[in-house]
Structure formats: C-alpha cells, structure tokens
Write an enzyme that holds these catalytic residues in place. Structure first.
Site, PDB file in Angstrom:
ATOM      1  N   CYS A  39      40.565  44.289  39.082  1.00 24.94           N
ATOM      2  CA  CYS A  39      41.456  44.120  40.244  1.00 24.94           C
ATOM      3  C   CYS A  39      41.019  42.849  40.951  1.00 24.94           C
ATOM      4  CB  CYS A  39      41.372  45.327  41.175  1.00 24.94           C
ATOM      5  SG  CYS A  39      41.499  46.934  40.336  1.00 24.94           S
ATOM      6  N   PRO A  77      41.903  38.050  45.405  1.00 24.82           N
ATOM      7  CA  PRO A  77      42.297  36.652  45.221  1.00 24.82           C
ATOM      8  C   PRO A  77      41.313  35.799  44.400  1.00 24.82           C
ATOM      9  CG  PRO A  77      41.328  36.924  47.380  1.00 24.82           C
ATOM     10  CD  PRO A  77      41.371  38.305  46.772  1.00 24.82           C
ATOM     11  N   CYS A  80      36.750  48.324  50.052  1.00 23.86           N
ATOM     12  CA  CYS A  80      36.579  47.800  51.410  1.00 23.86           C
ATOM     13  C   CYS A  80      36.988  48.881  52.412  1.00 23.86           C
ATOM     14  CB  CYS A  80      37.372  46.512  51.623  1.00 23.86           C
ATOM     15  SG  CYS A  80      39.148  46.671  51.357  1.00 23.86           S
TER      16      CYS A  80
END
Length: 469
Positions: free
Chosen positions: A106, A109, A228
């Site tokens: 995943c 960015p 996160c």
C-alpha cells in the site's frame, strides 16, 4: 484551535487509557505537528542540501526534523523526501538488505518505498503497489524523483498480485488503510469520518489485505505491519490475528526514543508478544500517530499453491493486440548508445545493451521479466531510458533522475533562481555552455532534468509537462 472530538471516541480512550492519560492524549491532539525529511543516499553528494541537518530523528537513517519546500532543487532533484517522522519507522524496522525482494503493498505516496529503495541500493527488487490510480501516479512521480533503478510499480489489487508472486518476497510492508486516528492533528477532516463502525470496517479490510500478503511471503520472510491509527482493533488485535491464524512470530523491535510499547491487555487473549510492537502517540513528541510491528513467517518450507485461475479468454484476447516488449534492433541500440555514451552510468545500467527492451516506442531496462508480470497493471518496470522517435532517441525524465546518482560532466547549471523557476515552468533558457545536444540540467548542483542545446545557445526544455508549475 480546540478540536471537537466524537463523544464515542472520547469515551473509548478514557476507558483504554484512564482519566489522566486520556486527557494528556486529547490535549496533544490540539498540539503542534512536527515535520521531518529524509536525505537520499542514492544521489551523488547527497548531503549537499539547503536544509538544517542539526536535528536528526533518532533511530532513522539520514532523517531530520524540519520543513521542506516542494519548489526547492533538493526536492525536485530527489535529494530529500518530506515525511512525517513517526511514519519513517515502518521502513526502518524492515531492515532490508541489498538483493532482497521487497513488496510495499500500500505504497502511495512513496515515503516507505523511497526508504526501502535506498536501503536496497539498486540491488534486488522493490515492487511498489498502489490500488488507486490517482495515488499511484503520485507514487510514480516520487519514486522517479528518488532515482532508484530496481522498482516495479504496479496499480493492482492484492488478490491479483498474489496470483503472480506466490511465496516470492523476503520482506512485505503493509501500511494498511485505517481509521486515521493518528491524522486527527494533521488533518482535522479525519475526525469527521471517524466512528467505531468505521474502525471495524477498516479492521475487516486489513484482514482481507493481509490474507493476500501472507500468500506472497517466502518461508522465514518478514512482514512489516503498520497503521496511522491508535485503535487496538486495527493494531494489537490484527497482530494477534496474524499469530493465531498464520503462526507468525512477533519480533521485538528496537525501543526508539519517543516510542511506547504495544498493549497485551488490548488484545482478546492477552497476547504478551504484542509488547514487541511499537506505538507513537501524539504526546510522545516524535510526529503524528503510528503503530508498527515486525513479524516473521516461521514456516520452514514452501507449500504447493494451486495454479492461478486467471481468465484464459481474456489473456488470449489481450495477446492479440499486445505482443509485449521486444529487444532493440541494431540500429535502435546505436541510437540509444549515441546518447548514453555522453554520461556516467550507474552499475545498474552499465549493461543496458543486453537488457534493454522496447514497447510502443518506450525503451526501458526492466527489473523483472515483463513476461512474468504481463497480466498486471504496470506503470513502470525498472528504468525508462526514453522514447524512440523517427530514427532518433530522446532520453526520458526518469533516466535524468537516475543519472543524478553519479557526478556528470555534460551538465548545464542554471545560473540563478529566476532561470530555475522559468525552467520548471517549461520555458527555454539561453545558455553559454559549450555543450551541444542532450545535456543534463541542474540547479544548485542538483540534476533534475534533460535539456537539448543547439548552436543558437537555446536550451530546449525537456522537463515533463505534467510536472511543470
């Protein structure tokens, strides 16, 4: 500004942390974020940057506290990557070595992918995957800027990747989509999306992703799991699920400054091994929220997996229209050679003539056999050298960033910030350089593009239109 937290969220963490600790946590959500950046050791003279290097982030290679401008030559040339300090630890604890086969499942960015790439030092394979095409394009820009030459970039589902890469990777990093509680301070909009129901939806999706990731991990391979968020359902309880369902071993990670340990009493079974995981809370003073775990696949031998049940009719139809990449003709190799001979090539490109392929005029040096990944959506495979155009070869932007790994001679250094901004905007530049033909373009000694100089001393702009500003 005081953020309004959902009542259900407040009650949940009061129960988990107690009155005093939870209030400390809630107060920290209204605190100030800390920014960070990493340097790129793949680049020549990589510490030659315009940022303060006196505040290192402890435990992370080449990482510092500070804010980075997306307009600076350090950023545009791939010398720095702006990243939340806490988010640097998942790639750090992966401990990848040159030659490893690594999957960042995943990846957008690109913070973790760029860190993994620098530790591989252009040896081995990094597969960087992102399921969202918009985010995958952003990932591609960041990886190209970084100048790594051993990356396969895919825009795929975990299920499709698992069909192509059974028990293939030595290390897999899964920075899973989550409820985002660790982003509450940085992105207050994340608060609006939060609910306990959303937490459980994320947990279910994380299990789906990990089910496929496990299929791709070789015996004794490492799985890095991170989020996160602070939610035990998405953190400790996912690690517990991996141990119970796949027999993974939870490896102890270094106790970094500002890191707390995972909580066994937040698992359903009281699993003591989750003490080996790490949590970064807002109040720890490192960065935003992060959970990290390193697990080992303790299976000692490979299992026989069933063959992929891909759609043969669809593959046959695709092959009618796409014959795949081909080796360069003698004339094409000579055209490419005329350009590349003007530059110092890193080791990964020194034998490009034996490896280079061409597909739809794109000339590239693959990091993995295109035939092995022909049924995947590939955005890039290795290094795109450039484009073949009517009996001439035009070098590509990714090649310029890769050549920044070494000192180069045929470089036009832009003389001031005005020229630099004009070039980023796509304008031509007057240059007194004695060079002719294709040249590398740099500002503040940071190579970031190709250009072409004619006898009229006009530097033709080859900075990609999609990156101009």
């Amino acid at each position: 500004m005081k953020r309004k937290l959902p009542t259900e969220f407040i009650e949940k963490y009061q129960k988990l942390l107690g009155t005093e600790k939870s209030q400390e946590f809630f107060d920290a959500i209204d605190g100030t974020s800390k920014k960070g950046f990493r340097l790129n050791p793949l680049k020549f003279d990589y510490q030659n940057v315009s940022y303060d290097l006196s505040h290192p982030i402890k435990g992370v290679d080449d990482a510092f506290y500070g804010n980075v401008s997306g307009y600076s030559s350090d950023w545009v040339g791939g010398y720095v990557y702006s990243q939340d300090p806490a988010a640097m630890y998942p790639a750090q604890i992966a401990n990848v070595k040159p030659g490893d086969k690594v999957l960042d499942l995943c990846a957008a960015p690109g913070g973790k992918s760029t860190a993994l790439a620098q530790h591989l030092t252009n040896q081995g394979i990094l597969v960087a995957n992102e399921i969202s095409i918009k985010r995958a394009n952003n990932l591609r820009e960041n990886l190209e800027r970084w100048g790594a030459s051993n990356v396969l970039l895919t825009n795929e589902t975990p299920e499709n990747l698992a069909k192509v890469f059974p028990q293939f990777f030595t290390t897999i990093v899964v920075d899973a989509p989550c409820s985002g509680e660790g982003m509450f301070r940085k992105d207050p909009d994340a608060i609006q999306y939060w609910s306990q129901e959303y937490v459980l939806t994320c947990q279910a999706r994380q299990k789906e992703i990990l089910n496929e990731a496990v299929k791709m991990l070789e015996p004794n391979g490492k799985l890095i799991y991170s989020t996160c968020t602070f939610s035990p359902e998405e953190d400790e309880q996912i690690v517990e699920w991996l141990v119970e369902n796949y027999g993974f071993e939870v490896q102890e990670i270094e106790k970094f400054e500002g890191m707390s340990r995972g909580k066994p009493d937040w698992t359903k079974s009281g699993l003591n091994a989750v003490e080996n995981t790490g949590r970064f809370w807002f109040q720890n003073g490192v960065g935003e929220g992060q959970f990290v775990a390193r697990l080992k696949n303790v299976k000692s031998e490979r299992i026989q997996l069933p063959p992929s049940q891909s759609n043969k009719k669809a593959k046959k139809k695709k092959n009618l229209h796409d014959h795949g990449p081909e080796h360069l003709s003698k004339n094409e190799r000579e055209l490419v050679k005329q350009v590349l001979d003007n530059f110092m090539l890193p080791d990964s490109l020194k034998h490009w003539e034996d490896k280079a392929l061409i597909r739809k005029d794109h000339v590239f040096v693959p990091v993995i056999d295109p035939g092995l990944v022909k049924n995947l959506r590939i955005l890039s495979n290795g290094v795109e050298l450039g484009l073949m155009k009517k009996n001439r070869f035009e070098p590509g932007h990714q090649l310029a960033e890769v050549l920044g790994q070494l000192p180069q001679e045929k470089v036009v250094e832009l003389k001031d910030e005005a020229q630099y901004k004009a070039y980023l905007h796509g304008e031509t530049i007057h240059s007194d350089s004695p060079y002719r033909g294709y040249v590398l373009v740099a500002f503040e000694d940071h190579i970031f593009s190709f250009g072409k100089l004619g006898n009229d001393h006009i530097l033709k702009n080859y900075y990609p239109k999609g990156l101009r500003r």
